[in-house]
Design a protein around this motif. Sequence first.
Motif, PDB file in Angstrom:
ATOM      1  N   LYS A  19       0.862  -1.188   0.000  1.00 14.00           N
ATOM      2  CA  LYS A  19       0.000   0.000   0.000  1.00 14.00           C
ATOM      3  C   LYS A  19       0.893   1.231   0.000  1.00 14.00           C
ATOM      4  CE  LYS A  19      -3.263  -2.082   3.115  1.00 14.00           C
ATOM      5  NZ  LYS A  19      -3.765  -1.964   4.471  1.00 14.00           N
ATOM      6  N   TRP A  20       0.531   2.253  -0.744  1.00 12.55           N
ATOM      7  CA  TRP A  20       1.308   3.474  -0.721  1.00 12.55           C
ATOM      8  C   TRP A  20       0.414   4.656  -0.394  1.00 12.55           C
ATOM      9  CZ3 TRP A  20       1.444   0.005  -4.753  1.00 12.55           C
ATOM     10  CH2 TRP A  20       2.650  -0.674  -4.906  1.00 12.55           C
ATOM     11  N   GLU A  21       1.045   5.678   0.136  1.00 12.43           N
ATOM     12  CA  GLU A  21       0.308   6.934   0.248  1.00 12.43           C
ATOM     13  C   GLU A  21       0.461   7.624  -1.080  1.00 12.43           C
ATOM     14  OE1 GLU A  21       0.954   8.440   4.724  1.00 12.43           O
ATOM     15  OE2 GLU A  21       1.245   9.908   3.126  1.00 12.43           O
ATOM     16  N   VAL A  22      -0.589   7.700  -1.831  1.00 14.33           N
ATOM     17  CA  VAL A  22      -0.460   8.247  -3.168  1.00 14.33           C
ATOM     18  C   VAL A  22      -1.187   9.588  -3.247  1.00 14.33           C
ATOM     19  CG1 VAL A  22      -0.080   6.164  -4.466  1.00 14.33           C
ATOM     20  CG2 VAL A  22      -2.367   6.716  -3.749  1.00 14.33           C
ATOM     21  N   PRO A  23      -0.776  10.432  -4.133  1.00 15.05           N
ATOM     22  CA  PRO A  23      -1.430  11.733  -4.255  1.00 15.05           C
ATOM     23  C   PRO A  23      -2.899  11.616  -4.655  1.00 15.05           C
ATOM     24  CG  PRO A  23       0.658  11.759  -5.382  1.00 15.05           C
ATOM     25  CD  PRO A  23       0.428  10.365  -4.956  1.00 15.05           C
ATOM     26  N   LEU A  24      -3.242  10.645  -5.507  1.00 10.60           N
ATOM     27  CA  LEU A  24      -4.637  10.444  -5.886  1.00 10.60           C
ATOM     28  C   LEU A  24      -5.114   9.133  -5.280  1.00 10.60           C
ATOM     29  CD1 LEU A  24      -4.400  11.147  -9.722  1.00 10.60           C
ATOM     30  CD2 LEU A  24      -5.021  12.778  -7.973  1.00 10.60           C
ATOM     31  N   PRO A  25      -5.686   9.180  -4.106  1.00 11.91           N
ATOM     32  CA  PRO A  25      -6.048   7.904  -3.489  1.00 11.91           C
ATOM     33  C   PRO A  25      -7.246   7.235  -4.160  1.00 11.91           C
ATOM     34  CG  PRO A  25      -6.618   9.736  -2.065  1.00 11.91           C
ATOM     35  CD  PRO A  25      -5.979  10.319  -3.266  1.00 11.91           C
ATOM     36  N   LYS A  26      -8.232   8.053  -4.536  1.00  6.94           N
ATOM     37  CA  LYS A  26      -9.435   7.450  -5.136  1.00  6.94           C
ATOM     38  C   LYS A  26      -9.546   7.889  -6.586  1.00  6.94           C
ATOM     39  CE  LYS A  26     -12.613   6.519  -1.421  1.00  6.94           C
ATOM     40  NZ  LYS A  26     -12.716   7.369  -0.265  1.00  6.94           N
ATOM     41  N   VAL A  27      -9.643   6.927  -7.457  1.00  9.07           N
ATOM     42  CA  VAL A  27      -9.803   7.249  -8.872  1.00  9.07           C
ATOM     43  C   VAL A  27     -11.059   6.552  -9.366  1.00  9.07           C
ATOM     44  CG1 VAL A  27      -8.588   7.419 -11.046  1.00  9.07           C
ATOM     45  CG2 VAL A  27      -7.312   7.000  -8.956  1.00  9.07           C
ATOM     46  N   ARG A  28     -11.649   7.133 -10.340  1.00  8.19           N
ATOM     47  CA  ARG A  28     -12.840   6.520 -10.916  1.00  8.19           C
ATOM     48  C   ARG A  28     -12.443   5.212 -11.589  1.00  8.19           C
ATOM     49  NH1 ARG A  28     -15.927   6.543 -15.571  1.00  8.19           N
ATOM     50  NH2 ARG A  28     -14.243   7.452 -16.799  1.00  8.19           N
ATOM     51  N   ALA A  29     -13.111   4.145 -11.220  1.00  8.49           N
ATOM     52  CA  ALA A  29     -12.782   2.846 -11.815  1.00  8.49           C
ATOM     53  C   ALA A  29     -13.300   2.786 -13.244  1.00  8.49           C
ATOM     54  CB  ALA A  29     -13.404   1.727 -10.983  1.00  8.49           C
ATOM     55  N   GLN A  30     -12.488   2.294 -14.135  1.00  5.52           N
ATOM     56  CA  GLN A  30     -12.893   2.244 -15.545  1.00  5.52           C
ATOM     57  C   GLN A  30     -13.463   0.865 -15.848  1.00  5.52           C
ATOM     58  OE1 GLN A  30     -11.329   4.750 -17.793  1.00  5.52           O
ATOM     59  NE2 GLN A  30     -10.036   5.773 -16.301  1.00  5.52           N
ATOM     60  N   GLY A  31     -14.639   0.856 -16.399  1.00  6.24           N
ATOM     61  CA  GLY A  31     -15.268  -0.434 -16.706  1.00  6.24           C
ATOM     62  C   GLY A  31     -14.695  -1.045 -17.965  1.00  6.24           C
ATOM     63  N   GLU A  32     -15.031  -2.305 -18.169  1.00  3.87           N
ATOM     64  CA  GLU A  32     -14.452  -3.011 -19.315  1.00  3.87           C
ATOM     65  C   GLU A  32     -14.903  -2.440 -20.631  1.00  3.87           C
ATOM     66  OE1 GLU A  32     -13.443  -7.676 -18.514  1.00  3.87           O
ATOM     67  OE2 GLU A  32     -14.545  -7.038 -20.293  1.00  3.87           O
TER      68      GLU A  32
ATOM     69  N   PRO B 196      -5.410   0.887 -10.710  1.00  4.75           N
ATOM     70  CA  PRO B 196      -6.400   0.776  -9.639  1.00  4.75           C
ATOM     71  C   PRO B 196      -7.713   0.141 -10.056  1.00  4.75           C
ATOM     72  CG  PRO B 196      -6.208   3.038 -10.390  1.00  4.75           C
ATOM     73  CD  PRO B 196      -5.128   2.284 -11.051  1.00  4.75           C
ATOM     74  N   SER B 197      -7.998   0.135 -11.355  1.00  2.00           N
ATOM     75  CA  SER B 197      -9.300  -0.392 -11.769  1.00  2.00           C
ATOM     76  C   SER B 197      -9.343  -1.912 -11.719  1.00  2.00           C
ATOM     77  CB  SER B 197      -9.628   0.054 -13.189  1.00  2.00           C
ATOM     78  OG  SER B 197      -9.507   1.435 -13.297  1.00  2.00           O
ATOM     79  N   SER B 198      -8.282  -2.565 -12.203  1.00  5.43           N
ATOM     80  CA  SER B 198      -8.358  -4.028 -12.246  1.00  5.43           C
ATOM     81  C   SER B 198      -6.978  -4.607 -12.428  1.00  5.43           C
ATOM     82  CB  SER B 198      -9.272  -4.438 -13.405  1.00  5.43           C
ATOM     83  OG  SER B 198      -8.896  -5.677 -13.911  1.00  5.43           O
ATOM     84  N   SER B 199      -6.775  -5.808 -11.923  1.00  8.65           N
ATOM     85  CA  SER B 199      -5.463  -6.421 -12.064  1.00  8.65           C
ATOM     86  C   SER B 199      -5.235  -6.880 -13.498  1.00  8.65           C
ATOM     87  CB  SER B 199      -5.335  -7.611 -11.106  1.00  8.65           C
ATOM     88  OG  SER B 199      -6.352  -8.543 -11.393  1.00  8.65           O
ATOM     89  N   LEU B 200      -6.311  -7.066 -14.234  1.00  9.67           N
ATOM     90  CA  LEU B 200      -6.169  -7.436 -15.644  1.00  9.67           C
ATOM     91  C   LEU B 200      -5.448  -6.319 -16.386  1.00  9.67           C
ATOM     92  CD1 LEU B 200      -6.882  -9.042 -18.224  1.00  9.67           C
ATOM     93  CD2 LEU B 200      -9.025  -7.790 -18.302  1.00  9.67           C
ATOM     94  N   TYR B 201      -5.845  -5.053 -16.068  1.00 14.18           N
ATOM     95  CA  TYR B 201      -5.216  -3.924 -16.739  1.00 14.18           C
ATOM     96  C   TYR B 201      -3.745  -3.817 -16.361  1.00 14.18           C
ATOM     97  CZ  TYR B 201     -10.108  -2.595 -17.410  1.00 14.18           C
ATOM     98  OH  TYR B 201     -11.431  -2.582 -17.729  1.00 14.18           O
ATOM     99  N   THR B 202      -3.453  -4.201 -15.119  1.00 14.03           N
ATOM    100  CA  THR B 202      -2.053  -4.152 -14.700  1.00 14.03           C
ATOM    101  C   THR B 202      -1.212  -5.098 -15.536  1.00 14.03           C
ATOM    102  OG1 THR B 202      -2.901  -3.836 -12.472  1.00 14.03           O
ATOM    103  CG2 THR B 202      -0.546  -4.231 -12.696  1.00 14.03           C
TER     104      THR B 202
ATOM    105  N   THR C 248      -2.894   5.328 -12.150  1.00 13.69           N
ATOM    106  CA  THR C 248      -2.041   4.132 -12.221  1.00 13.69           C
ATOM    107  C   THR C 248      -0.683   4.439 -11.618  1.00 13.69           C
ATOM    108  OG1 THR C 248      -3.077   3.749 -14.335  1.00 13.69           O
ATOM    109  CG2 THR C 248      -1.208   2.365 -13.791  1.00 13.69           C
ATOM    110  N   VAL C 249      -0.153   3.464 -10.879  1.00 15.04           N
ATOM    111  CA  VAL C 249       1.196   3.629 -10.343  1.00 15.04           C
ATOM    112  C   VAL C 249       2.163   2.955 -11.300  1.00 15.04           C
ATOM    113  CG1 VAL C 249       2.724   3.075  -8.444  1.00 15.04           C
ATOM    114  CG2 VAL C 249       0.375   3.700  -7.985  1.00 15.04           C
TER     115      VAL C 249
END
Lengths: 476, 260
Positions: free
Chosen positions: B116-129, B203-209, B218-219
């Motif tokens: 876990k990191w302290e990130v500048p943008l903690p919450k991002v809108r999740a992108q759907g498929e 942040p949206s999905s591990s598939l995208y990672t 995204t980090v």
Amino acid sequence: MSVDEERVLIQLQDESGEVLGSPFDVPLDISPDKLQLVCNALLQKEEPVPFLFFVKDAEVVSSLGSCVQTLGLETEQVLPVVYQPQAVFRVRAVARCTSSLEGHTEAVISVAFSPTGKYLASGSGDTTVRFWDLSTETPHHTARGHTHWVLSIAWSPDGKKLASGCKNSQIFLWDPITGSQIGKPLTGHTKWITWLCWEPLHLNPECRYLASTSKDCSIRIWDTVLGRCDKILTGHTQSVTCVKWGGDGLLYTSSQDRTIKVWRAKDGVQCRTLQGHAHWVNTLALSTDYVLRTGAFEPATATINPQDLTGSLEEIKEKALKRYNSIRGEGHERLVSGSDDFTMFLWNPAEEKKPVARLTGHQALVNEVLFSPDTRLIASASFDKSIKIWDGKTGKYLTSLRGHVGPVYQVAWSADSRLLVSGSSDSTLKVWDIKKGKLNADLPGHADEVFAVDWSPDGQRVASGGKDKCLRIWRK
Amino acid sequence: MPQNEHIELHRKRHGYRLDHHERKRKKESREVHERSHKARKMIGLKAKLYHKQRHAEKIQMKKTIKMHEQRKSKQKDDDKTPEGAVPAYLLDREGQSRAKVLSNMIKQKRKEKAGKWEVPLPKVRAQGETEVLKVIRTGKRQKKAWKRMVTKVCFVGDGFTRKPPKYERFIRPMGLRFKKAHVTHPELKATFCLPILGVKKNPSSSLYTTLGVITKGTVIEVNVSELGLVTQGGKVIWGKYAQVTNNPENDGCINAVLLV
């Protein structure tokens, strides 16, 4: 009694490699004192000078034999032993606070002894510069004129003038004897003054030129006799944090844009840019700093009552030049820079752009670096509560001095390079013995953070000022 | 007090008296004298009440006058120098309690281990498929719909070779592949163009990672050898994490902020 004492051939060399006499035979268990006698005899000095002896960078502490054993050297070959002369005089460690000088109505930001140690000046957040009489330890003069915090003060190398810079970007010149202003305020910078540095005495015995740096990214060289700006050096892209006027006519400046620039003082042309730091460069130190600061005053000749410099301009210039050349030695001046990226670089700025060494190890930003007066050691004060000592020539790490419980803001060397005093935000000052690498004396007494420390060049007093608005003088 | 608008009606129809305005003006100026006359002559309970009310009024009047006066003579408070004098080396620094710094470093190390990191943008809108992947129809009659094309910016490594086109399920178009990102150092406030080493987490999905899709939040890991950072041991740091702060598919470039 052993039948044959182990003996070994040694060759005495000085630091630059010159040999002294021819190799001779000594017993293996010879102590440093006896070696000292031999050395003094060979050098034919009038007064015995204390020496330190090194075999391959390891100091000979108890006897030559133990050193050889730890290093595992062969005793059949000729062993080179390097001798380093130490200062003849010994500065006594300060132990008690002799006076607490109140008078400032705001925090004391900068403290400086004059080059002979006769006068003491302090700049403060209440916009005044105060001069203090050292023999009675009472206030002498209050110099009013600034309109904002006095951020930096600098004595001219002959001790006749004091320059002070404030947060409203003005520079005033004061006469320490009368406490009055000399000339008009020097204006020109657009943001606050971060550092002031005078031209060295041996380049100009009149002490005419002054360099100032500011947050407005420029460096100005002022002619104090005419009271105007002589040159403006631009090139940095962010606030310039420190300037040092070298003895060879070069100016070194460090800035928050992570570079250090080298300029020629005569025509203001930029010679070199030294890059390498990853964050703001906070501070610079030259190996010849102490000798440039004290000018023609020789700390070994200090008396109980500090005196002014006497003699004509020519005499003073010659004395200063002689001292400068003896300290500088063969090579060029070395520069060390401390930065917010927790590291320092050792440079040879007169010759090359690449650093000599990178000094890592601190765990927080480095606030101040200082060469010892004999240029052999570098002390670095950092916000990680420790002070580290490094070798002055190679940059090798020697030891850490731990003891403070808050960020260490400033350090000051004693004139014989054996003691170091440090002031920190935990409101204490600590005196460290460099030879042992340990704490010598703890000096509590300030009520709040200690912002500035200075050791007088005659070694008698330490002055410190801080957030609690009072200036303390410490003696043995 | 008139109860209806007959006065106004009359005024509208016939206008004002010829001397109306002058009389009004003079009456108003006489009002001051009449008021003071009344105040002096009043006696009894009535007077007490009146004086109390008048006193309160006068206080208010004085306050407003003072306020107006202050605004008129606007002087910069130059004489007062601000408190909190600090030396030059502390001027540009915010007053962070230094005692916390070391414990912060330890906490940071623990968080890094935990992922876990302290990130500048903690919450991002999740992108759907449906937003990120576009359905590509294949086959003789364009009926098969098992292929997907990535519509967002992505990063593929150096040694990337496509799978045989017949078998590749995810298409990452060459036009949307980026190698460099504009990374800002938050303290230095300077921006550098640094090569990307990889996508650490989307942040949206591990598939995208795993696909390497870069969207806002995204980090990513970037090559910071250009900055010249060094560890305590003297080793050069050459990779650091940064978080993407813009929508790269809209702007055509990746802007990120370095996580220090």
